[in-house]
Design an enzyme around this catalytic site. Structure first.
Site, PDB file in Angstrom:
ATOM      1  N   TYR A 257     -11.805   5.708  -8.330  1.00 32.72           N
ATOM      2  CA  TYR A 257     -12.404   5.627  -6.992  1.00 32.72           C
ATOM      3  C   TYR A 257     -13.927   5.665  -7.079  1.00 32.72           C
ATOM      4  O   TYR A 257     -14.621   4.936  -6.368  1.00 32.72           O
ATOM      5  CB  TYR A 257     -11.899   6.754  -6.097  1.00 32.72           C
ATOM      6  CG  TYR A 257     -10.565   6.410  -5.478  1.00 32.72           C
ATOM      7  CD1 TYR A 257     -10.493   5.614  -4.335  1.00 32.72           C
ATOM      8  CD2 TYR A 257      -9.382   6.831  -6.059  1.00 32.72           C
ATOM      9  CE1 TYR A 257      -9.278   5.260  -3.786  1.00 32.72           C
ATOM     10  CE2 TYR A 257      -8.151   6.488  -5.516  1.00 32.72           C
ATOM     11  CZ  TYR A 257      -8.108   5.701  -4.379  1.00 32.72           C
ATOM     12  OH  TYR A 257      -6.911   5.347  -3.840  1.00 32.72           O
TER      13      TYR A 257
ATOM     14  N   ASP B 229      -6.652  16.309   0.334  1.00 34.58           N
ATOM     15  CA  ASP B 229      -6.715  14.992  -0.292  1.00 34.58           C
ATOM     16  C   ASP B 229      -7.410  15.091  -1.648  1.00 34.58           C
ATOM     17  O   ASP B 229      -8.114  16.056  -1.935  1.00 34.58           O
ATOM     18  CB  ASP B 229      -7.415  13.977   0.616  1.00 34.58           C
ATOM     19  CG  ASP B 229      -7.118  12.550   0.174  1.00 34.58           C
ATOM     20  OD1 ASP B 229      -5.959  12.272  -0.188  1.00 34.58           O
ATOM     21  OD2 ASP B 229      -8.040  11.712   0.170  1.00 34.58           O
TER      22      ASP B 229
ATOM     23  N   ARG C 222       1.807  10.686   8.036  1.00 31.03           N
ATOM     24  CA  ARG C 222       1.886   9.824   9.214  1.00 31.03           C
ATOM     25  C   ARG C 222       3.289   9.446   9.661  1.00 31.03           C
ATOM     26  O   ARG C 222       3.475   8.979  10.771  1.00 31.03           O
ATOM     27  CB  ARG C 222       1.080   8.543   8.957  1.00 31.03           C
ATOM     28  CG  ARG C 222      -0.407   8.765   9.059  1.00 31.03           C
ATOM     29  CD  ARG C 222      -1.168   7.611   8.488  1.00 31.03           C
ATOM     30  NE  ARG C 222      -0.895   7.508   7.070  1.00 31.03           N
ATOM     31  CZ  ARG C 222      -1.441   6.606   6.264  1.00 31.03           C
ATOM     32  NH1 ARG C 222      -2.258   5.702   6.741  1.00 31.03           N
ATOM     33  NH2 ARG C 222      -1.147   6.598   4.985  1.00 31.03           N
TER      34      ARG C 222
ATOM     35  N   ARG D 105      -3.527  13.864  14.417  1.00 28.40           N
ATOM     36  CA  ARG D 105      -4.509  12.882  13.930  1.00 28.40           C
ATOM     37  C   ARG D 105      -5.137  12.073  15.058  1.00 28.40           C
ATOM     38  O   ARG D 105      -6.252  11.550  14.912  1.00 28.40           O
ATOM     39  CB  ARG D 105      -3.846  11.951  12.925  1.00 28.40           C
ATOM     40  CG  ARG D 105      -3.934  12.424  11.514  1.00 28.40           C
ATOM     41  CD  ARG D 105      -5.329  12.208  10.911  1.00 28.40           C
ATOM     42  NE  ARG D 105      -5.511  10.839  10.472  1.00 28.40           N
ATOM     43  CZ  ARG D 105      -6.426  10.012  10.922  1.00 28.40           C
ATOM     44  NH1 ARG D 105      -7.258  10.407  11.848  1.00 28.40           N
ATOM     45  NH2 ARG D 105      -6.532   8.789  10.455  1.00 28.40           N
TER      46      ARG D 105
ATOM     47  N   ARG E 132       3.779  13.445  -0.328  1.00 26.85           N
ATOM     48  CA  ARG E 132       3.386  13.122   1.054  1.00 26.85           C
ATOM     49  C   ARG E 132       4.422  13.580   2.063  1.00 26.85           C
ATOM     50  O   ARG E 132       4.706  12.867   3.023  1.00 26.85           O
ATOM     51  CB  ARG E 132       3.170  11.610   1.235  1.00 26.85           C
ATOM     52  CG  ARG E 132       2.060  11.022   0.427  1.00 26.85           C
ATOM     53  CD  ARG E 132       0.725  11.151   1.153  1.00 26.85           C
ATOM     54  NE  ARG E 132      -0.352  10.803   0.257  1.00 26.85           N
ATOM     55  CZ  ARG E 132      -0.969   9.621   0.256  1.00 26.85           C
ATOM     56  NH1 ARG E 132      -0.645   8.726   1.134  1.00 26.85           N
ATOM     57  NH2 ARG E 132      -1.923   9.382  -0.591  1.00 26.85           N
TER      58      ARG E 132
HETATM   59  O1  CP3 Z   1       1.783  15.081  -0.423  1.00 30.31           O
HETATM   60  C1  CP3 Z   1       1.368  15.741   0.549  1.00 30.31           C
HETATM   61  O2  CP3 Z   1       2.052  15.981   1.557  1.00 30.31           O
HETATM   62  C2  CP3 Z   1      -0.012  16.361   0.445  1.00 30.31           C
HETATM   63  C3  CP3 Z   1      -1.092  15.600   0.944  1.00 30.31           C
HETATM   64  C4  CP3 Z   1      -1.713  14.473   0.151  1.00 30.31           C
HETATM   65  C5  CP3 Z   1      -2.472  13.454   0.773  1.00 30.31           C
HETATM   66  N1  CP3 Z   1      -3.031  12.666  -0.190  1.00 30.31           N
HETATM   67  C6  CP3 Z   1      -2.644  13.318   2.220  1.00 30.31           C
HETATM   68  C7  CP3 Z   1      -3.180  12.062   2.757  1.00 30.31           C
HETATM   69  C8  CP3 Z   1      -1.784  14.241  -1.213  1.00 30.31           C
HETATM   70  C9  CP3 Z   1      -1.112  14.999  -2.355  1.00 30.31           C
HETATM   71  C10 CP3 Z   1      -2.618  13.109  -1.415  1.00 30.31           C
HETATM   72  C11 CP3 Z   1      -2.968  12.591  -2.740  1.00 30.31           C
HETATM   73  C12 CP3 Z   1      -3.752  11.348  -2.831  1.00 30.31           C
HETATM   74  N2  CP3 Z   1      -4.791  10.936  -2.051  1.00 30.31           N
HETATM   75  C13 CP3 Z   1      -3.634  10.413  -3.870  1.00 30.31           C
HETATM   76  C14 CP3 Z   1      -2.691  10.526  -5.016  1.00 30.31           C
HETATM   77  C15 CP3 Z   1      -1.323  10.425  -4.522  1.00 30.31           C
HETATM   78  C16 CP3 Z   1      -0.703   9.140  -4.756  1.00 30.31           C
HETATM   79  O3  CP3 Z   1      -0.461   8.424  -3.774  1.00 30.31           O
HETATM   80  O4  CP3 Z   1      -0.399   8.895  -5.920  1.00 30.31           O
HETATM   81  C17 CP3 Z   1      -4.590   9.404  -3.674  1.00 30.31           C
HETATM   82  C18 CP3 Z   1      -4.781   8.185  -4.530  1.00 30.31           C
HETATM   83  C19 CP3 Z   1      -5.322   9.765  -2.530  1.00 30.31           C
HETATM   84  C20 CP3 Z   1      -6.457   9.047  -1.935  1.00 30.31           C
HETATM   85  C21 CP3 Z   1      -6.117   8.618  -0.580  1.00 30.31           C
HETATM   86  N3  CP3 Z   1      -6.148   9.437   0.540  1.00 30.31           N
HETATM   87  C22 CP3 Z   1      -5.692   7.338  -0.162  1.00 30.31           C
HETATM   88  C23 CP3 Z   1      -5.501   6.158  -1.073  1.00 30.31           C
HETATM   89  C24 CP3 Z   1      -5.492   7.412   1.211  1.00 30.31           C
HETATM   90  C25 CP3 Z   1      -5.134   6.292   2.135  1.00 30.31           C
HETATM   91  C26 CP3 Z   1      -3.676   6.135   2.122  1.00 30.31           C
HETATM   92  C27 CP3 Z   1      -3.227   5.212   3.217  1.00 30.31           C
HETATM   93  O5  CP3 Z   1      -2.096   4.752   3.045  1.00 30.31           O
HETATM   94  O6  CP3 Z   1      -3.947   5.009   4.191  1.00 30.31           O
HETATM   95  C28 CP3 Z   1      -5.737   8.735   1.623  1.00 30.31           C
HETATM   96  C29 CP3 Z   1      -5.584   9.294   2.979  1.00 30.31           C
HETATM   97  C30 CP3 Z   1      -4.461  10.279   3.134  1.00 30.31           C
HETATM   98  N4  CP3 Z   1      -4.233  11.312   2.278  1.00 30.31           N
HETATM   99  C31 CP3 Z   1      -3.535  10.340   4.192  1.00 30.31           C
HETATM  100  C32 CP3 Z   1      -2.741  11.471   3.978  1.00 30.31           C
HETATM  101  C33 CP3 Z   1      -1.642  12.016   4.864  1.00 30.31           C
HETATM  102  C34 CP3 Z   1      -3.475   9.404   5.381  1.00 30.31           C
HETATM  103  C35 CP3 Z   1      -4.597   9.797   6.265  1.00 30.31           C
HETATM  104  C36 CP3 Z   1      -4.368   9.481   7.705  1.00 30.31           C
HETATM  105  O7  CP3 Z   1      -3.827  10.339   8.413  1.00 30.31           O
HETATM  106  O8  CP3 Z   1      -4.800   8.413   8.132  1.00 30.31           O
END
Ligand code: CP3
Length: 352
Positions: free
Chosen positions: A160, A84, A39, A48, A35
């Site tokens: 999921y 994502d 954010r 965003r 990540r």
């Molecule tokens: O790492 C990076 O910089 C690449 C981008 C990336 C995102 N999600 C961006 C994202 C990667 C590699 C992921 C993987 C991801 N997504 C996982 C596995 C990673 C881990 O945490 O082990 C999972 C389970 C997801 C599913 C997902 N997408 C969730 C659970 C969420 C919500 C997270 C939260 O805290 O709100 C997302 C949304 C998401 N994916 C965001 C980002 C930057 C936040 C979105 C926003 O801007 O509101």
């Protein structure tokens, strides 16, 4: 036209990150962060504020820009494509939405064999916006910076698809697994095939490495992992386009690491709940490892961050094949200055 391309390929193949993936000696320990774009960055929050997350994911000009921006601001040694895990579920027939404050929700979770039979394998063409972002990001990055593509591992995607969102005890997932193993295997087979095709298209579009995120697999014990998950992970690793390193990442998975290693991956991702030195000897030095700082350490002082970095570097004992990373993603409340201090500390303390 072809000459600069060859020069660029050489530059990226000689990068510290890809050398470490191949367990070759490096001048310093390469670092990138889970990540690293997101954010916690004001520039990301500004983007965003204008666009919802799913639309953002499907806008290659923006996801490529976010991918490149994180590398330039942080000085990390690899880019990870901004995308994502879950949009691949949409072409399979699942209704995905990201709700403010709640994260991802699937409105039609699959909980029985009828629903699972209705799911289709994802057509890799449906993810064209991802391949386009890869091409754009590749052009925007310095030639020596590798670009990492990724996908969710079948178990994490299944969790999921079945729970419909985040879960604490994975009750629906495990209930399906224990009650109707046949339906479980049908679902995992569809997911594994979808993910394999998707990753190979990312590789064709130009990523230099891929990571499989099995973020939630740590809720299983080794016996269940072996029967319900490992064959599908093995299928994916065995069918990836050769020559591109694969990173196999899980969390809370200490007890599963030998089985994850067996399933595949050139690099095994570790979270902070394990001792890097101890698990690397258990996994075997014929695999590279990635990790494993607790992301909450970024809330400590830069001095403490430096001490924690040194501790992890010591545990890696300068062996070839260590990629520095966090054990899980950067939290939104993290200070960007501390993230920059972390990257700098890894480079400074690991200089040969
Ligand atoms: O790492 C990076 O910089 C690449 C981008 C990336 C995102 N999600 C961006 C994202 C990667 C590699 C992921 C993987 C991801 N997504 C996982 C596995 C990673 C881990 O945490 O082990 C999972 C389970 C997801 C599913 C997902 N997408 C969730 C659970 C969420 C919500 C997270 C939260 O805290 O709100 C997302 C949304 C998401 N994916 C965001 C980002 C930057 C936040 C979105 C926003 O801007 O509101």
């Amino acid at each position: 036209m072809s000459k600069p391309n060859i020069a660029n390929k050489t530059a990226v193949q000689n990068s510290a990150f890809l050398r470490a993936c191949r367990r070759e000696p490096v001048d310093y320990t390469p670092v990138w962060l889970l990540r690293q774009a997101g954010r916690y960055q004001k520039a990301y929050r500004d983007i965003r504020a204008q666009i919802d997350f799913l639309t953002l994911c499907k806008t290659p000009a923006l996801t490529a820009e976010i991918t490149v921006m994180a590398v330039e601001r942080l000085g990390v040694d690899a880019a990870i494509l901004f995308a994502d895990l879950l949009p691949i579920l949409q072409p399979m027939g699942l209704h995905l939405e990201y709700l403010k404050g709640e994260g991802p929700v699937i409105h039609n979770p699959v909980r029985d064999n009828t629903a699972i039979d209705r799911l289709v394998e994802a057509d890799p063409d449906s993810q064209g916006y991802v391949y386009e972002a890869i091409e754009l990001a590749r052009r925007g990055l310095a030639p020596s910076i590798p670009l990492i593509g990724f996908a969710g591992a079948p178990f994490t995607l299944a969790s999921y698809a079945i729970e419909g969102g985040a879960s604490r005890d994975y009750r629906h997932v495990k209930t399906l697994m224990y009650r109707d193993a046949e339906a479980w295997h049908v679902l995992m087979d569809k997911l594994a095939r979808s993910v394999t095709a998707y990753l190979n298209r990312q590789i064709a579009a130009g990523v230099d490495a891929v990571q499989l995120f099995d973020s939630w697999v740590g809720c299983l014990g080794p016996d269940d992992y072996r029967v319900y998950v490992q064959p599908y992970m093995r299928h994916i690793f065995d069918h990836l386009t050769p020559g591109v390193p694969a990173i196999h990442f899980g969390t809370s998975a200490a007890a599963l690491l030998p089985l994850m290693r067996e399933a595949g991956g050139d690099v095994i991702g570790l979270d902070w709940r394990v001792d890097l030195s101890e698990v690397w000897s258990r996994i075997g030095y014929d695999r590279a490892v990635q990790g494993n700082l607790d992301p909450i350490v970024l809330f400590a002082s830069p001095e403490e961050i430096g001490r924690r970095v040194q501790n992890i570097l010591q545990k890696a004992e300068k062996r070839p094949g260590h990629i520095f990373n966090l054990g899980h993603g950067i939290l939104p409340e993290t200070s960007e200055d501390h993230v920059i201090a972390l990257v700098d500390a890894v480079h400074r303390f690991s200089q040969k």
